[in-house]
Write a protein that holds these residues in place. Structure first.
Motif, PDB file in Angstrom:
ATOM      1  N   VAL A   1      -2.046   8.740   9.004  1.00  0.00           N
ATOM      2  CA  VAL A   1      -3.263   9.426   8.780  1.00  0.00           C
ATOM      3  C   VAL A   1      -3.852   9.371   7.441  1.00  0.00           C
ATOM      4  N   ALA A   2      -3.244   8.432   6.647  1.00  0.00           N
ATOM      5  CA  ALA A   2      -3.833   7.961   5.194  1.00  0.00           C
ATOM      6  C   ALA A   2      -3.112   6.708   4.853  1.00  0.00           C
ATOM      7  N   LEU A   3      -4.046   5.836   4.033  1.00  0.00           N
ATOM      8  CA  LEU A   3      -3.473   4.458   3.909  1.00  0.00           C
ATOM      9  C   LEU A   3      -4.421   4.010   2.899  1.00  0.00           C
ATOM     10  N   VAL A   4      -3.652   3.645   1.679  1.00  0.00           N
ATOM     11  CA  VAL A   4      -4.407   2.809   0.598  1.00  0.00           C
ATOM     12  C   VAL A   4      -3.785   1.320   0.616  1.00  0.00           C
TER      13      VAL A   4
ATOM     14  N   GLY B   1       0.836  -1.176  -0.008  1.00  0.00           N
ATOM     15  CA  GLY B   1      -0.030   0.102  -0.188  1.00  0.00           C
ATOM     16  C   GLY B   1       0.947   1.361   0.206  1.00  0.00           C
ATOM     17  N   VAL B   2       0.221   2.389   0.296  1.00  0.00           N
ATOM     18  CA  VAL B   2       0.762   3.696   0.310  1.00  0.00           C
ATOM     19  C   VAL B   2       0.161   4.283   1.396  1.00  0.00           C
ATOM     20  N   SER B   3       1.259   4.958   2.415  1.00  0.00           N
ATOM     21  CA  SER B   3       0.981   5.417   3.611  1.00  0.00           C
ATOM     22  C   SER B   3       1.621   6.800   3.871  1.00  0.00           C
ATOM     23  N   VAL B   4       0.673   7.652   4.669  1.00  0.00           N
ATOM     24  CA  VAL B   4       1.130   8.827   5.295  1.00  0.00           C
ATOM     25  C   VAL B   4       1.247   8.773   6.835  1.00  0.00           C
ATOM     26  N   VAL B   5       2.365   9.342   7.574  1.00  0.00           N
ATOM     27  CA  VAL B   5       2.230   9.424   8.948  1.00  0.00           C
ATOM     28  C   VAL B   5       2.622  10.878   9.338  1.00  0.00           C
ATOM     29  N   GLU B   6       1.768  11.498  10.202  1.00  0.00           N
ATOM     30  CA  GLU B   6       1.787  12.617  10.767  1.00  0.00           C
ATOM     31  C   GLU B   6       1.525  12.927  12.344  1.00  0.00           C
ATOM     32  N   ASP B   7       2.474  13.348  12.877  1.00  0.00           N
ATOM     33  CA  ASP B   7       2.397  13.530  14.308  1.00  0.00           C
ATOM     34  C   ASP B   7       2.299  12.046  15.100  1.00  0.00           C
ATOM     35  N   GLY B   8       3.461  11.114  14.504  1.00  0.00           N
ATOM     36  CA  GLY B   8       3.169   9.864  14.889  1.00  0.00           C
ATOM     37  C   GLY B   8       1.856   8.843  14.890  1.00  0.00           C
ATOM     38  N   LYS B   9       1.013   9.249  13.872  1.00  0.00           N
ATOM     39  CA  LYS B   9       0.046   8.718  13.687  1.00  0.00           C
ATOM     40  C   LYS B   9      -0.283   8.358  12.000  1.00  0.00           C
TER      41      LYS B   9
END
Length: 602
Positions: free
Chosen positions: A527-530, A517-525
């Protein structure tokens, strides 16, 4: 056709079995199944719009196009109300996997946008699952309500094992076997290792020979005008990588078909505006020019289909009938299918599109059946989409990462040194080799901030080797957190970028948990995942669901500050495009294929 009949290209009888029936209908001796009345016809043969016509359809094929009011028999009638009837679009080059959906799911978006035939190069799944992956995708394609042909992947892996690790290895023998086993394998896919081809590499030319010996055309992928002559001399006869008018002109004069690639302007896939200059500025004719999409994610597939590319060509000065021909008859002709698709001639498949005056598709017929009406799938199409192909379990188990994971960032140098950095610039295809004088701070955080850098790592995922290569990105713009993707072209190892190892590890773990998949992490969480569980490349959901996930990903990607789109980020390991790349084995200078260390003495 009964409701039990699969809605795919094999639902229409071969022309050889229908000639008498079609002749009887065209001659008025038998009734048609369907007559589309009140239409203007967009003729791709004469490149003009013909007023007051009707189209007679029987057995899923066109019997005749006649003046309005000619038909006197009994048939289902459809009133086009003055709209334009045109042949369905034919996309000559794309990768289904880039859309993050299956072939069955792809069909929905394609048909809504007036595309009824595609030529796909499944080299992405081949890089992960070898010949098995290609054949599973072909089974998927056979189940889809769409004409899907294969251009057999030609460059798997894209480079030698010394440069990167892939999960597949399509040898000349395997490629020949795919041609021999699958009738829909109509050509060789883009030969990406253009330097190897130009330099006479034996394996590269053996693969080309496997196609030419079977009378199949060879597709290309090329950067640099100096490579055009040896590339064309090697048997390559089309390319979608004409990035400007000059190289497009060179390629045309070398006998190479041009596929003008149009894509959302913010992505790396919009070379049409410059390449179309060979027609607009240099006055070349368009008889050997097509349009294509190449790569689209699920969201862009819905909003920027091949119909959008055609309209872009019109906006840049191509007449409407000619532009539609570039998207239908020209690709069909290039692949020797113009007796079957691409025009409204007698005997052709009744793959038809009803357009408004701006060339926006409103309704689509596939093999004479109405599958889209008022830009929405009909019940018949919904029925076909409700029975998608299911990939084997092995396709869902391709993320072979070690536990625990190795370090994702390198040790901070003890003294001043020179960094071989990767500078990203829009649109994100080519990357610049930037040598930066690095003066280490007290820690990585301060050092990165002082030099405008962020970490990047590529992690091998195919053979559980756990190999990690470290790099540094310049001008990537990441403000916080981390991003990760299992779609690291072309070997499709995992690529992750971030400001701290903790965030990079979290982004990587999110991708690993969903088997891709593809993910984005922000502030230790996260926040988006496909999630992309099929080969780490594809979702098994409908296109609308994946499109929603992708829109959320893009929003998070933009908030993170990334200077190039995520599909451009996926290209950072693509070690056949200049100037510098990073694979699981380190930094690579292209095209000389020379590896360099991350840090060098000052």
């Amino acid at each position: 056709m009964t409701d039990q009949t699969p809605l795919n290209r094999f639902s229409v009888e071969p022309l050889s079995r229908m000639t008498r029936r079609l002749a009887d209908v065209a001659g008025g001796r038998a009734d048609a199944d369907l007559v589309i009345t009140g239409a203007r016809v967009l003729s791709t043969y004469s490149e003009r719009i013909l007023a007051d016509r009707e189209v007679w359809v029987t057995g899923g094929r066109i019997a005749a196009v006649k003046p309005a009011g000619s038909y006197k028999g009994v048939a289902l009638r459809y009133d086009a109300r003055g709209g334009l009837i045109a042949p369905g679009l034919v996309d000559p080059h794309l990768h289904i996997e880039s859309s993050m959906i299956t072939a069955c799911a792809y069909a929905e978006a394609a048909l809504v946008n007036g595309t009824t035939t595609i030529m796909c190069d499944s080299h992405e799944i081949a890089n992960v699952l070898d010949r098995n992956g290609v054949e599973w995708m072909l089974e998927d394609a056979r189940a889809a309500p769409l004409n899907i042909y294969l251009t057999v992947p030609s460059t798997v892996p894209a480079t030698t094992p010394d440069i990167e690790t892939a999960g597949g290895d399509l040898t000349p023998e395997k490629i020949a076997a795919l041609f021999d086993a699958w009738p829909e394998a109509l050509g060789l896919g883009e030969k990406m290792d253009f330097v190897a081809v130009a330099m006479g590499d034996r394996r590269a030319h053996a693969i080309i020979a496997a196609s030419l010996e079977r009378g199949r055309p060879v597709s290309g992928h090329i950067y640099g005008r100096e490579f055009v002559a040896p590339y064309a001399a090697s048997g390559i006869t089309d390319t979608h990588e004409a990035i400007d008018a000059d190289i497009a002109d060179d390629l045309l004069e070398a006998g190479v078909w041009i596929f003008l690639r149009g894509g959302p302007p913010t992505t790396p896939w919009h070379s049409l505006p410059k390449a179309i200059g060979t027609v607009i500025d240099y006055e070349a004719v368009w008889k050997r020019i097509c349009v294509c999409t190449d790569d689209r994610d699920a969201d862009d597939l819905l909003n920027f289909g091949l119909d959008w590319v055609v309209r872009e060509a019109v906006r840049m000065g191509i007449p409407k009938p000619a532009a539609w021909s570039m998207g239908s008859l020209h690709p069909a002709t290039r692949f020797g299918l113009d007796a079957e698709i691409g025009g409204l001639g007698g005997g052709r498949r009744a793959d038809l599109v009803l357009l408004d005056d701006d060339l926006v598709p409103q309704s689509t017929w596939y093999g004479g059946e109405l599958v889209v009406e008022d830009r929405k799938p009909t019940a018949r199409l919904e029925q076909a989409l409700s029975r998608p192909y299911r990939y084997p379990q092995a396709a869902y188990q391709t993320m072979h990462l070690p536990d625990p994971l190795p370090a994702l960032i390198p040790p901070l140098p003890a003294k001043a040194c020179t960094v071989n950095a990767i500078r990203t610039t829009l649109p994100g295809i080519e990357l610049t080799h930037e040598r930066i004088a690095l003066v280490p701070g007290a820690d990585w955080a301060g050092t990165l901030a002082a030099h405008g850098l962020c970490h990047v790592a590529v992690i091998e995922r195919h053979v559980l080797g756990g190999r990690v290569a470290h790099g540094l990105l310049s001008a990537f713009g990441l403000k916080r957190g981390a991003v990760a993707s299992s779609v690291g072209h072309d070997s499709h190892n995992v690529i992750v970028a971030g400001l701290t190892e903790a965030d990079m590890r979290l982004a990587l773990e999110a991708v690993a948990e969903t088997q891709g998949g593809v993910s984005v992490v922000e502030d230790g969480k996260v926040v988006a995942l496909v999630p992309l569980p099929v080969a780490g490349l594809i979702s098994d959901k409908r296109v609308g669901e994946v499109s929603t996930e992708v829109r959320a990903l893009k929003a998070a990607w933009e908030r993170a500050g990334c200077a190039i789109p995520y599909m451009g980020f996926n290209l950072i390991p693509l070690s056949v495009i200049p100037q510098i790349r990073i694979t699981d084995k380190g930094l690579v200078l292209v095209p000389e294929m020379r590896q360099v260390p991350l840090f060098e003495a000052a």
